[in-house]
Each structure stands twice: as structure tokens, then as C-alpha cells.
Design a protein around this motif. Structure first.
Motif, PDB file in Angstrom:
ATOM      1  N   SER A 109      27.370 -85.969  36.565  1.00 42.18           N
ATOM      2  CA  SER A 109      26.902 -86.554  35.317  1.00 42.18           C
ATOM      3  C   SER A 109      26.672 -85.485  34.258  1.00 42.18           C
ATOM      4  O   SER A 109      27.026 -85.661  33.088  1.00 42.18           O
ATOM      5  CB  SER A 109      25.609 -87.341  35.560  1.00 42.18           C
ATOM      6  N   VAL A 110      26.100 -84.362  34.668  1.00 42.62           N
ATOM      7  CA  VAL A 110      25.851 -83.255  33.729  1.00 42.62           C
ATOM      8  C   VAL A 110      27.169 -82.707  33.185  1.00 42.62           C
ATOM      9  O   VAL A 110      27.301 -82.424  31.989  1.00 42.62           O
ATOM     10  CB  VAL A 110      25.031 -82.150  34.413  1.00 42.62           C
ATOM     11  N   LYS A 150      20.801 -73.984  30.667  1.00 43.00           N
ATOM     12  CA  LYS A 150      21.970 -74.203  29.816  1.00 43.00           C
ATOM     13  C   LYS A 150      22.532 -75.615  29.928  1.00 43.00           C
ATOM     14  O   LYS A 150      22.985 -76.183  28.931  1.00 43.00           O
ATOM     15  CB  LYS A 150      23.069 -73.189  30.168  1.00 43.00           C
ATOM     16  N   ASP A 151      22.532 -76.173  31.136  1.00 47.53           N
ATOM     17  CA  ASP A 151      23.200 -77.456  31.366  1.00 47.53           C
ATOM     18  C   ASP A 151      22.299 -78.660  31.145  1.00 47.53           C
ATOM     19  O   ASP A 151      22.793 -79.787  31.017  1.00 47.53           O
ATOM     20  CB  ASP A 151      23.753 -77.510  32.799  1.00 47.53           C
ATOM     21  N   VAL A 152      20.988 -78.463  31.147  1.00 47.74           N
ATOM     22  CA  VAL A 152      20.042 -79.547  30.894  1.00 47.74           C
ATOM     23  C   VAL A 152      18.998 -79.045  29.902  1.00 47.74           C
ATOM     24  O   VAL A 152      18.868 -77.847  29.656  1.00 47.74           O
ATOM     25  CB  VAL A 152      19.342 -80.030  32.186  1.00 47.74           C
ATOM     26  N   ARG A 153      18.269 -79.983  29.327  1.00 46.55           N
ATOM     27  CA  ARG A 153      17.150 -79.646  28.443  1.00 46.55           C
ATOM     28  C   ARG A 153      15.869 -79.812  29.237  1.00 46.55           C
ATOM     29  O   ARG A 153      15.700 -80.822  29.928  1.00 46.55           O
ATOM     30  CB  ARG A 153      17.145 -80.574  27.233  1.00 46.55           C
ATOM     31  N   THR A 154      14.986 -78.830  29.187  1.00 44.16           N
ATOM     32  CA  THR A 154      13.719 -78.962  29.901  1.00 44.16           C
ATOM     33  C   THR A 154      12.573 -79.081  28.908  1.00 44.16           C
ATOM     34  O   THR A 154      12.601 -78.505  27.820  1.00 44.16           O
ATOM     35  CB  THR A 154      13.469 -77.772  30.847  1.00 44.16           C
ATOM     36  N   LYS A 196      22.865 -83.709  26.819  1.00 39.22           N
ATOM     37  CA  LYS A 196      22.147 -83.108  27.928  1.00 39.22           C
ATOM     38  C   LYS A 196      21.022 -84.027  28.410  1.00 39.22           C
ATOM     39  O   LYS A 196      20.320 -84.646  27.603  1.00 39.22           O
ATOM     40  CB  LYS A 196      21.547 -81.771  27.508  1.00 39.22           C
ATOM     41  N   LEU A 197      20.852 -84.084  29.720  1.00 39.95           N
ATOM     42  CA  LEU A 197      19.700 -84.772  30.285  1.00 39.95           C
ATOM     43  C   LEU A 197      18.436 -83.975  29.981  1.00 39.95           C
ATOM     44  O   LEU A 197      18.478 -82.744  29.871  1.00 39.95           O
ATOM     45  CB  LEU A 197      19.859 -84.915  31.797  1.00 39.95           C
ATOM     46  N   ALA A 234      20.887 -74.594  42.875  1.00 41.43           N
ATOM     47  CA  ALA A 234      21.502 -74.703  44.205  1.00 41.43           C
ATOM     48  C   ALA A 234      22.618 -75.737  44.214  1.00 41.43           C
ATOM     49  O   ALA A 234      23.495 -75.695  45.082  1.00 41.43           O
ATOM     50  CB  ALA A 234      20.438 -75.063  45.243  1.00 41.43           C
ATOM     51  N   HIS A 235      22.591 -76.639  43.246  1.00 41.46           N
ATOM     52  CA  HIS A 235      23.639 -77.660  43.141  1.00 41.46           C
ATOM     53  C   HIS A 235      24.586 -77.397  41.975  1.00 41.46           C
ATOM     54  O   HIS A 235      25.293 -78.304  41.519  1.00 41.46           O
ATOM     55  CB  HIS A 235      22.998 -79.048  43.028  1.00 41.46           C
ATOM     56  N   GLY A 236      24.581 -76.158  41.493  1.00 46.76           N
ATOM     57  CA  GLY A 236      25.545 -75.763  40.486  1.00 46.76           C
ATOM     58  C   GLY A 236      25.205 -76.160  39.067  1.00 46.76           C
ATOM     59  O   GLY A 236      26.066 -76.095  38.179  1.00 46.76           O
ATOM     60  N   ILE A 237      23.976 -76.545  38.816  1.00 51.24           N
ATOM     61  CA  ILE A 237      23.537 -76.934  37.485  1.00 51.24           C
ATOM     62  C   ILE A 237      22.654 -75.817  36.930  1.00 51.24           C
ATOM     63  O   ILE A 237      21.625 -75.495  37.528  1.00 51.24           O
ATOM     64  CB  ILE A 237      22.738 -78.252  37.525  1.00 51.24           C
ATOM     65  N   HIS A 238      23.053 -75.214  35.808  1.00 54.87           N
ATOM     66  CA  HIS A 238      22.242 -74.139  35.244  1.00 54.87           C
ATOM     67  C   HIS A 238      21.048 -74.758  34.522  1.00 54.87           C
ATOM     68  O   HIS A 238      21.221 -75.491  33.537  1.00 54.87           O
ATOM     69  CB  HIS A 238      23.057 -73.286  34.277  1.00 54.87           C
TER      70      HIS A 238
END
Length: 407
Positions: A134-135, A170-174, A141-142, A163-167
Motif C-alpha cells: 500500500s505504501v 521517508k515512506d510514511v508521515r509520523t 503517505k499514510l 524490518a518490512h522494507g518501509i522507511h
């Protein structure tokens, strides 16, 4: 009250008179509305502190930044704290001057969770592989929340995503959200998921707002979590008080873990409006190790939230402090490698803990370094923290493009 009779202790009077008497007899303790604050609540309300000459005044805090600020300012003497928060303050991460800090003891292991929204569930994003897909495919971005920029929940979330390849940077917004506000943010669709302590993951599931995609103990079984933290100045000015405080909370921790009935009564106590202020139905199951994920799966967890574990939970292991520094370094929150071993030996109050545990006949480990294998197969033993921080495929050790939110 959990019990009507004072608990039995070895020679408490030896710690309340003469040269060992607490220098400060009234201690202001901060805590957050989380189930892993239970040992502080039990110690303060169930008669575990008075035999050591202490009165513990509990002060519930609205956010982890409040905990940090009030510790630094001296409004709180000690607090239920995020392990990595204590180190971040000590190292001056977040734009403020460093303040010498101290970890007196561990308070809890395990018991945090990562929750995703039912909106993602409706889109068949119910496992990390689907989340990663999904990402990659989504143009937007989620948004995933954690409780403090340098806290344990940020680091568990980052570790799990990477660990699942999601940075995670960079790949999501926190987003930073206090733990008790997570469910409201999920309900309002301001966030797509969160990492926080209980009972907020369970509450999201009960309200059918989200589901549990991972527990923190699935990332690292029996991982270090909350600690009893304070400034180094407090320990230096009030060493007898600090030791007595550790002894009182050690006994409360041992009481909680002694029996299932003690766990049930503790869950009922902390559910009250002055403490966690959440339905008992959201607190008790996971407090007893019984998990449901909201996707139809239920299990008795092999590594549930625990407070004592024959003293294993409470030891201020040097390797635990080192690990959190490696993750702060991994994600660029620490811009350079600190003198890892000098820092950890300053922060972890191992001698004070040893004296308290010895007086209570609580076993001590042969070594203050412990090893573990985490979910991605990485082996941690504390021997080479700088090398370990650099060993991950995904990191941001020196990436100037990554912006960090001040904590």
C-alpha cells in the motif's frame, strides 16, 4: 485497596532510621495513563512505601513532554518514563541543553502494540506485506502516530516498519500524539494507525476503530520498556531516598507478578479515574496476557507485559541503555556516535539498584549485559553499539534531507 494487611518485608526499619534514613520523605512521582505504570500506582496506594519512610504522591501527566519538563524543572522527583526519553534528555536531543539523567530501575517489559485503522482493514491491509504494498502504490503517505519523537514507541514503530522494507522517515508521515488521545485521533481519521502502550491498542479494537497488527514483544521478546527515571542531581542529593524508592517499587512489582489474582486486583485498581481511567475490559485481558487482534485471532502471549520476573525486569542492564542509543543514532536523532559506554555507565544506576535488590533478597544477574535476537534476525549483545547502529539496511545515520521533530 488490593490488600488490607501490610506486606511482609525484610527489616524495613533498617532503612528508615539513622544514616540510611531517606533525606526526602515525600516523593512526587509522575506517571502516564498506561497499564505499565501499575507498579508505581500499587507502591503509592497499597502500603509498600511507608515502611521505608516514604510517602509517594502520584501526579498523572498529559504527555511525555510534560514528564520530561517536570523532571528537569524538579516539579517531579522521579517518573514512569520512556527508556529512550531519559537518554535523549541526557544527550541533549531535541534542541535543549543536555541534563544529566538517571535510570534507577526497569519498570516493565513487553506490552506495547501497533494498531492500524479499520479503514485499512476494509482495504485488505491487514498484515505488514499488504501495508508495504500500500505504501509503495499510494500517492499519499499514510500517517502513523507515536507518543514521543525520542520515545520507545517511535523506535518500536520505526524498527517494525524498517524490518518490512518501509522507511519510517521517508515512506510514511509520523505524528506525535499522547497515548490516551490515540483512539480519538483514529476515530477522527486524523491517523491511519499508531504505536502506543496499553490499554489504548485494546481500546481501539474494542471500539472497532482498529486492529492490532503487531505487539512490541513480537519485535523483541522481553524487551526493555518503561523505567523509573529521574535527574542525576536527585540521586546525588537524596541517595537514601532513591534507594528506598527503588525498594518500595521493587516490592510492588513483585506483588503484581506473584499471582493471577494479584494481577486482576491490580488491573481493577489502575482502571480508576485517577489513574488509567479506562474500562476494565480494555485493561484486564492483555494485563493477564490474553490477546485478541480484532481480526479473529486470539492467543495467550508467551511474552506478556511483566513487572518483576524474579527481578529480571527491573535490572538496569547496561546493554538495554546502549540499545536505545543505537536506535537514536540509527535514525539520525543522534548526529554523531556518543561515547556509548561512558554514557550508559553514567545513566544506569547499577550500584544503587544492586544495594536495593540485595536488601530484598532479589537475585542479581551475573552480567549487566544481556543479548537478544530481534524480529529481523539481528543479534544484539551490546559489544559494538556503533557498528550495530550502522548494520541495518534501512537507516538515516547522516541524511541531511530527513527532518526531525523537536521533542
Amino acid at each position: 485497596m488490593i490488600h488490607s494487611d501490610p506486606p511482609t518485608r525484610p527489616d524495613p526499619l533498617a532503612w528508615v532510621a539513622g544514616s540510611d534514613a531517606p533525606e526526602k520523605r515525600v516523593v512526587n512521582l509522575g506517571f502516564m495513563a498506561l497499564t505499565d505504570a501499575a507498579s508505581l500506582i500499587v507502591a503509592a496506594t497499597q502500603g509498600f512505601a511507608q515502611p521505608y519512610g516514604l510517602t509517594l504522591n502520584l501526579h498523572r501527566q498529559a504527555s511525555w513532554s510534560n514528564v520530561r519538563d517536570k523532571l528537569i524543572e524538579g516539579e517531579l522527583d522521579a517518573a514512569h518514563g520512556l527508556y529512550a526519553l531519559i537518554y535523549a534528555v541526557h544527550l541533549g536531543i531535541g534542541g535543549s541543553a543536555p541534563v544529566d539523567m538517571a535510570v534507577l530501575m526497569g519498570l516493565a517489559q513487553n506490552g506495547q502494540s501497533i494498531t492500524l485503522s479499520n479503514t485499512l482493514r476494509s482495504a485488505s491491509v491487514t498484515d505488514p506485506e499488504a501495508l508495504a504494498a500500500s505504501v509503495r502504490q499510494s500517492g499519499a503517505k499514510l500517517t502513523l502516530a507515536q507518543t514521543f519523537p525520542t520515545g520507545t514507541h517511535a523506535l518500536w514503530l520505526y524498527y517494525w516498519l524498517a524490518a518490512h522494507g518501509i522507511h519510517p522517515l521517508k515512506d510514511v508521515r509520523t505524528l506525535v500524539v499522547p497515548p490516551s488521545q490515540m483512539v480519538a485521533h483514529l476515530r477522527a481519521r486524523r491517523i491511519d494507525g499508531f504505536c502506543a502502550g496499553e490499554p489504548w491498542g485494546a481500546q481501539a479494537m474494542q471500539e472497532e476503530m482498529g486492529f492490532t497488527v503487531a505487539t512490541s514483544q513480537s519485535i523483541w521478546p522481553d524487551h526493555p520498556e518503561k523505567v523509573l527515571g529521574c535527574t542525576r542531581a536527585f540521586v546525588e542529593e537524596y541517595p537514601n531516598t532513591a534507594r528506598a524508592l527503588v525498594m518500595a517499587i521493587l516490592e510492588a512489582s513483585r506483588f503484581i507478578d506473584e499471582s493471577r489474582e494479584n494481577r486482576r486486583s491490580t488491573a481493577q485498581l489502575i482502571a480508576g479515574g485517577a489513574y488509567v481511567d479506562a474500562p476494565l475490559a480494555a485493561i484486564e485481558p492483555r494485563f493477564l496476557g490474553h490477546y485478541e487482534d480484532g481480526l479473529g485471532h486470539a492467543w495467550q502471549d508467551k511474552h506478556p507485559l511483566r513487572f518483576f520476573g524474579s527481578g529480571e525486569v527491573n535490572v538496569p542492564y547496561l546493554s538495554d541503555g546502549l540499545w536505545f542509543m543505537t536506535q537514536l543514532r540509527r535514525w539520525g536523532l543522534l548526529r554523531d556516535d556518543p561515547d556509548y559506554f561512558a554514557v550508559v555507565q553514567s545513566v544506569q544506576q547499577t550500584s544503587l539498584y544492586r544495594d536495593a535488590a540485595t536488601a530484598l533478597n532479589i537475585p542479581l544477574p551475573n552480567s549487566l549485559m544481556r543479548s537478544a535476537t530481534l524480529m529481523d534476525g539481528s543479534r544484539w549483545d551490546g559489544s559494538d553499539p556503533a557498528g550495530y547502529a550502522r548494520s541495518f539496511a534501512l537507516h538515516s545515520l547522516a541524511d541531511p534531507a530527513v527532518r526531525h521533530v523537536p521533542c
